[in-house]
Scaffold this active site. Structure first.
Site, PDB file in Angstrom:
ATOM      1  N   ASP A   1      14.507   9.755  32.155  1.00  0.00           N
ATOM      2  CA  ASP A   1      15.203   9.055  33.287  1.00  0.00           C
ATOM      3  C   ASP A   1      16.398  10.067  33.792  1.00  0.00           C
ATOM      4  O   ASP A   1      17.459  10.120  32.950  1.00  0.00           O
ATOM      5  CB  ASP A   1      15.835   7.746  32.713  1.00  0.00           C
ATOM      6  CG  ASP A   1      16.793   7.107  33.754  1.00  0.00           C
ATOM      7  OD1 ASP A   1      16.258   7.594  34.861  1.00  0.00           O
ATOM      8  OD2 ASP A   1      17.279   6.108  33.559  1.00  0.00           O
TER       9      ASP A   1
ATOM     10  N   ASP B   1      14.205   7.074  26.968  1.00  0.00           N
ATOM     11  CA  ASP B   1      14.157   5.826  27.969  1.00  0.00           C
ATOM     12  C   ASP B   1      12.704   5.193  27.800  1.00  0.00           C
ATOM     13  O   ASP B   1      12.542   4.133  28.587  1.00  0.00           O
ATOM     14  CB  ASP B   1      14.659   6.343  29.150  1.00  0.00           C
ATOM     15  CG  ASP B   1      15.150   5.060  30.034  1.00  0.00           C
ATOM     16  OD1 ASP B   1      15.515   4.294  29.366  1.00  0.00           O
ATOM     17  OD2 ASP B   1      15.202   5.467  31.184  1.00  0.00           O
TER      18      ASP B   1
ATOM     19  N   LYS C   1      21.918  11.167  37.504  1.00  0.00           N
ATOM     20  CA  LYS C   1      22.961  11.074  36.409  1.00  0.00           C
ATOM     21  C   LYS C   1      23.804  12.392  36.166  1.00  0.00           C
ATOM     22  O   LYS C   1      23.163  13.159  36.825  1.00  0.00           O
ATOM     23  CB  LYS C   1      22.095  11.006  35.041  1.00  0.00           C
ATOM     24  CG  LYS C   1      21.333   9.560  35.187  1.00  0.00           C
ATOM     25  CD  LYS C   1      20.846   9.195  33.723  1.00  0.00           C
ATOM     26  CE  LYS C   1      20.050   8.029  33.602  1.00  0.00           C
ATOM     27  NZ  LYS C   1      20.884   6.813  33.792  1.00  0.00           N
TER      28      LYS C   1
ATOM     29  N   ASP D   1      18.447   4.825  39.986  1.00  0.00           N
ATOM     30  CA  ASP D   1      18.734   4.983  38.499  1.00  0.00           C
ATOM     31  C   ASP D   1      18.363   3.799  37.921  1.00  0.00           C
ATOM     32  O   ASP D   1      18.280   3.550  36.525  1.00  0.00           O
ATOM     33  CB  ASP D   1      20.199   5.467  37.990  1.00  0.00           C
ATOM     34  CG  ASP D   1      20.263   6.089  36.710  1.00  0.00           C
ATOM     35  OD1 ASP D   1      18.842   6.011  36.127  1.00  0.00           O
ATOM     36  OD2 ASP D   1      21.339   6.170  36.397  1.00  0.00           O
TER      37      ASP D   1
ATOM     38  N   LYS E   1       9.449  -0.704  28.203  1.00  0.00           N
ATOM     39  CA  LYS E   1       9.695   0.207  29.285  1.00  0.00           C
ATOM     40  C   LYS E   1       9.250   1.617  28.864  1.00  0.00           C
ATOM     41  O   LYS E   1       9.642   2.024  27.778  1.00  0.00           O
ATOM     42  CB  LYS E   1      11.355   0.344  29.536  1.00  0.00           C
ATOM     43  CG  LYS E   1      12.014   1.257  30.552  1.00  0.00           C
ATOM     44  CD  LYS E   1      13.274   0.882  30.801  1.00  0.00           C
ATOM     45  CE  LYS E   1      14.018   2.315  31.571  1.00  0.00           C
ATOM     46  NZ  LYS E   1      15.347   1.976  31.749  1.00  0.00           N
TER      47      LYS E   1
ATOM     48  N   GLU F   1      15.715   2.127  37.639  1.00  0.00           N
ATOM     49  CA  GLU F   1      14.273   2.273  37.691  1.00  0.00           C
ATOM     50  C   GLU F   1      13.469   1.261  36.766  1.00  0.00           C
ATOM     51  O   GLU F   1      12.477   0.971  36.929  1.00  0.00           O
ATOM     52  CB  GLU F   1      13.782   3.606  37.458  1.00  0.00           C
ATOM     53  CG  GLU F   1      13.769   4.100  36.055  1.00  0.00           C
ATOM     54  CD  GLU F   1      15.027   4.109  35.277  1.00  0.00           C
ATOM     55  OE1 GLU F   1      16.106   4.173  35.830  1.00  0.00           O
ATOM     56  OE2 GLU F   1      14.878   4.033  34.163  1.00  0.00           O
TER      57      GLU F   1
ATOM     58  N   ARG G   1      13.947  -1.656  35.570  1.00  0.00           N
ATOM     59  CA  ARG G   1      13.536  -3.011  36.232  1.00  0.00           C
ATOM     60  C   ARG G   1      12.456  -2.911  37.383  1.00  0.00           C
ATOM     61  O   ARG G   1      11.727  -4.108  37.157  1.00  0.00           O
ATOM     62  CB  ARG G   1      14.910  -3.711  36.677  1.00  0.00           C
ATOM     63  CG  ARG G   1      15.643  -3.125  37.808  1.00  0.00           C
ATOM     64  CD  ARG G   1      16.880  -3.355  38.085  1.00  0.00           C
ATOM     65  NE  ARG G   1      17.907  -2.790  37.167  1.00  0.00           N
ATOM     66  CZ  ARG G   1      19.226  -2.850  37.029  1.00  0.00           C
ATOM     67  NH1 ARG G   1      19.697  -3.925  37.943  1.00  0.00           N
ATOM     68  NH2 ARG G   1      19.932  -2.363  36.192  1.00  0.00           N
TER      69      ARG G   1
HETATM   70  N1  BES Z   1      17.820   3.988  31.123  1.00  0.00           N
HETATM   71  C1  BES Z   1      19.143   3.855  31.752  1.00  0.00           C
HETATM   72  C2  BES Z   1      19.990   2.999  30.781  1.00  0.00           C
HETATM   73  C3  BES Z   1      20.716   3.731  29.718  1.00  0.00           C
HETATM   74  C4  BES Z   1      21.891   4.105  29.883  1.00  0.00           C
HETATM   75  C5  BES Z   1      19.582   3.396  28.571  1.00  0.00           C
HETATM   76  C6  BES Z   1      22.409   4.401  28.672  1.00  0.00           C
HETATM   77  C7  BES Z   1      20.276   4.362  27.575  1.00  0.00           C
HETATM   78  C8  BES Z   1      21.756   4.409  27.562  1.00  0.00           C
HETATM   79  C9  BES Z   1      18.740   3.132  33.105  1.00  0.00           C
HETATM   80  O1  BES Z   1      17.565   3.419  33.818  1.00  0.00           O
HETATM   81  C10 BES Z   1      19.919   3.160  34.029  1.00  0.00           C
HETATM   82  O2  BES Z   1      20.004   4.311  34.345  1.00  0.00           O
HETATM   83  N2  BES Z   1      20.679   1.992  34.119  1.00  0.00           N
HETATM   84  C11 BES Z   1      21.844   2.192  35.126  1.00  0.00           C
HETATM   85  C12 BES Z   1      21.676   1.041  36.111  1.00  0.00           C
HETATM   86  C13 BES Z   1      22.792   1.069  37.177  1.00  0.00           C
HETATM   87  C14 BES Z   1      22.359   2.053  38.304  1.00  0.00           C
HETATM   88  C15 BES Z   1      22.707  -0.368  37.752  1.00  0.00           C
HETATM   89  C16 BES Z   1      23.034   2.182  34.210  1.00  0.00           C
HETATM   90  O3  BES Z   1      22.910   1.291  33.331  1.00  0.00           O
HETATM   91  O4  BES Z   1      23.904   2.979  34.349  1.00  0.00           O
HETATM   92 ZN    ZN Z   2      16.167   4.160  32.530  1.00  0.00          ZN
HETATM   93 MN    MN Z   3      17.905   4.770  35.165  1.00  0.00          MN
END
Ligand code: BES
Ligand code: ZN
Ligand code: MN
Length: 506
Positions: A272, A290, A279, A349, A267, A351, A353
């Site tokens: 992000d 990220d 966020k 968010d 990734k 993104e 996947r």
């Molecule tokens: N990059 C984030 C995941 C992440 C969170 C990495 C904290 C490192 C530390 C990912 O893109 C994300 O935002 N995931 C969301 C998914 C949700 C919207 C289903 C998450 O984990 O909150």
């Molecule tokens: Zn992310």
């Molecule tokens: Mn995200």
């Protein structure tokens, strides 16, 4: 830094600091410790008797030698219980020693072998420990640059094989430097390391280590139909890239065509923000990491290029920012992925996947027989496993087991998670084939499940490194910040796959 084997007696090694690990079970019955104690005029005996040193993991006891041996100081480093001792203990002890000594202005150190673990693996782990521990994240500070560093490291192993030591040192240097390369990328601010810049650095790396590289731009992605990747990229002014590295071993055509192809995916979200599903401000600065999965893949490809295993490897990094703007993808949008499957974007968010879905399909079209992706994919993974274990998922238990074993060798912990079909329910959409989030429950699993839908029949594994790619606090053996998680696991995994391959042919 110079790293050399040293086959002299421990007492003859003339460095500023000699490092000796100490186990909880240790007493002066041990020949080496007894002789050291004698030359140190009983200092070790008294420290052991008073309980000042117990051999507890991470403990340090530092003493001048006052001419008792060629080294001017001895550093004892606790190594814990002998029964728990592994090459990872060597890595951490070496790292603890290196950080301790650098802080005290030491320039030359020696590490004494105190176990009968495989010599090559031990030498490799010691080298990795030192180089990973001394990694200095480049900073943009204009003052207070600490120039002190360790210039010489000796690995002391009296009477052991020079060839094996050299092999271990060489491999350790390759793997540690590749890991630190990835850490430097992760550390860069997002405005420096844009998707285009990440691709440029991949190109430099590829040219230097002799890898093939191709970089797809948005125009090409559009032609191909990568609607999921492009959907994420839409909100950003920085154009997206898909980095495609290729390693091909030097073999004749006939043999080459019989070698398997592995694809490593990472990734590469260079920042992000969450997109329209923005966020919260608190901690958002961390989201420059990220792209740690992408950096790990670049690091692993660099190591693979140097280690030259007999297997074909693709390294694929979809790189884009995830930003809100007037052009950004919106919740409720439906995107058409490269596979043809449609996805309802519930939360912009989620993104990672999306960009990986198209990359997995692309890897399958390139002929990958095994796919492994690394991603800082979910906050849920951080909640579940913290920064100790990365989560591993997959549709092929042998592949997952192979990766866990590779991780063990690399000193990177992977914990297997379930992917039962019941979780598919959570990804059902009213309007499209899938939606990109599965609700509050089992967040790391539903994210992985989403990817599984795109791997289809190809053996695939996914490693969620959200918790392990970045360390919030210093450890005695490693600095806080980017860890380079995954570089060594992937490199070991690829090398092991190649070994299996060559023995099959015999
Ligand atoms: N990059 C984030 C995941 C992440 C969170 C990495 C904290 C490192 C530390 C990912 O893109 C994300 O935002 N995931 C969301 C998914 C949700 C919207 C289903 C998450 O984990 O909150
Ligand atoms: Zn992310
Ligand atoms: Mn995200």
């Amino acid at each position: 830094m110079r790293i050399k084997p040293d086959f002299r007696r421990v007492f003859e090694v003339d460095v500023e600091a000699l490092c000796v690990s100490l186990f909880e079970e240790d007493t002066l019955e041990d020949e080496l410790l007894r002789e050291l104690d004698r030359r140190l005029h009983g200092v070790l005996a008294s420290a052991l008797a008073s309980g000042e040193v117990k051999g507890k993991f991470g403990e340090t006891f530092y003493t001048p030698t006052l001419g008792g041996l060629a080294a001017s100081r001895v550093l004892f480093v606790g190594a814990g219980k002998r029964s728990d001792f592994t090459t990872d203990t060597i890595r951490r002890v070496a790292g603890t020693a290196a950080r301790f000594l650098r802080q005290r202005g030491i320039r030359s150190m020696a590490l004494v072998r105190r176990s009968s673990l495989d010599l090559r693996a031990s030498a490799q782990a010691a080298v990795e420990g030192v180089l990973l521990a001394l990694f200095d994240p480049g900073t943009y500070k204009t003052q207070e640059k600490d120039e002190r560093t360790i210039e010489e490291v000796r690995l002391v192993a009296e009477g052991e094989s020079e060839a094996e030591m050299q092999w271990g040192i060489e491999r350790g240097m390759i793997l540690a430097k590749a890991t630190n390369f990835a850490r430097n990328l992760v550390n860069e601010p997002a405005s420096v390391l844009t998707p285009v810049e990440l691709a440029r650095r991949a190109q430099d790396m590829a040219a230097r280590y002799g890898l093939d590289i191709e970089v797809l731009d948005e125009h090409r992605m559009k032609e191909l139909g990568m609607g999921a990747l492009l959907g994420v990229a839409r909100g950003s002014d920085e154009p997206a890239r898909l980095i495609i590295l290729r390693y091909v071993p030097e073999e004749d055509e006939a043999l080459l065509s019989r070698l398997p192809t592995i694809a490593l995916l990472g990734k590469g979200i260079t920042f992000d923000s969450g997109g329209i599903s923005l966020k919260p401000a608190e901690g958002m600065e961390q989201m420059k990491y990220d792209m740690a999965g992408g950096a790990a893949v670049l690091g692993a490809m660099r190591a693979i290029a140097q280690l030259r295993p007999r297997v074909k490897v693709f390294g694929l990094v979809p790189a884009t920012e995830n930003m809100p703007s007037g052009r950004a993808q919106k919740p409720g949008d439906v995107v058409r992925t490269l596979s043809g499957k449609t996805v309802e974007v519930i939360n912009t968010d989620a993104e990672g996947r999306l960009i990986l879905a198209d990359t997995i399909t692309y890897a399958r079209r390139l002929g990958a027989q095994k796919i492994v992706d690394l991603a800082t994919l979910t906050g849920a993974c951080v909640v579940a496993l913290g920064s100790v274990y990365a989560a591993i998922f997959g549709n092929d238990s042998a592949l997952v087991e192979q990766l866990i074993a590779a991780g063990r060798e690399a000193g990177e912990k992977l914990w297997p998670m379930p992917l039962d079909p019941e979780y598919r329910e959570q990804l059902k959409s009213e309007i499209a084939d899938l939606k990109n989030v599965g609700g509050r429950k089992a967040g790391a699993i539903t994210a992985a499940y989403f990817l599984k839908e795109f791997a289809e029949e190809t053996p695939w594994a996914h490693v969620d490194i959200a918790g392990t790619a970045w360390l919030d606090e210093n450890k005695p053996y490693v600095a806080s910040g980017p860890t380079g998680m995954g570089v060594r696991t992937l490199a070991h995994f690829v090398c092991q796959s190649a070994e299996g391959e060559s023995s099959d042919r015999r």
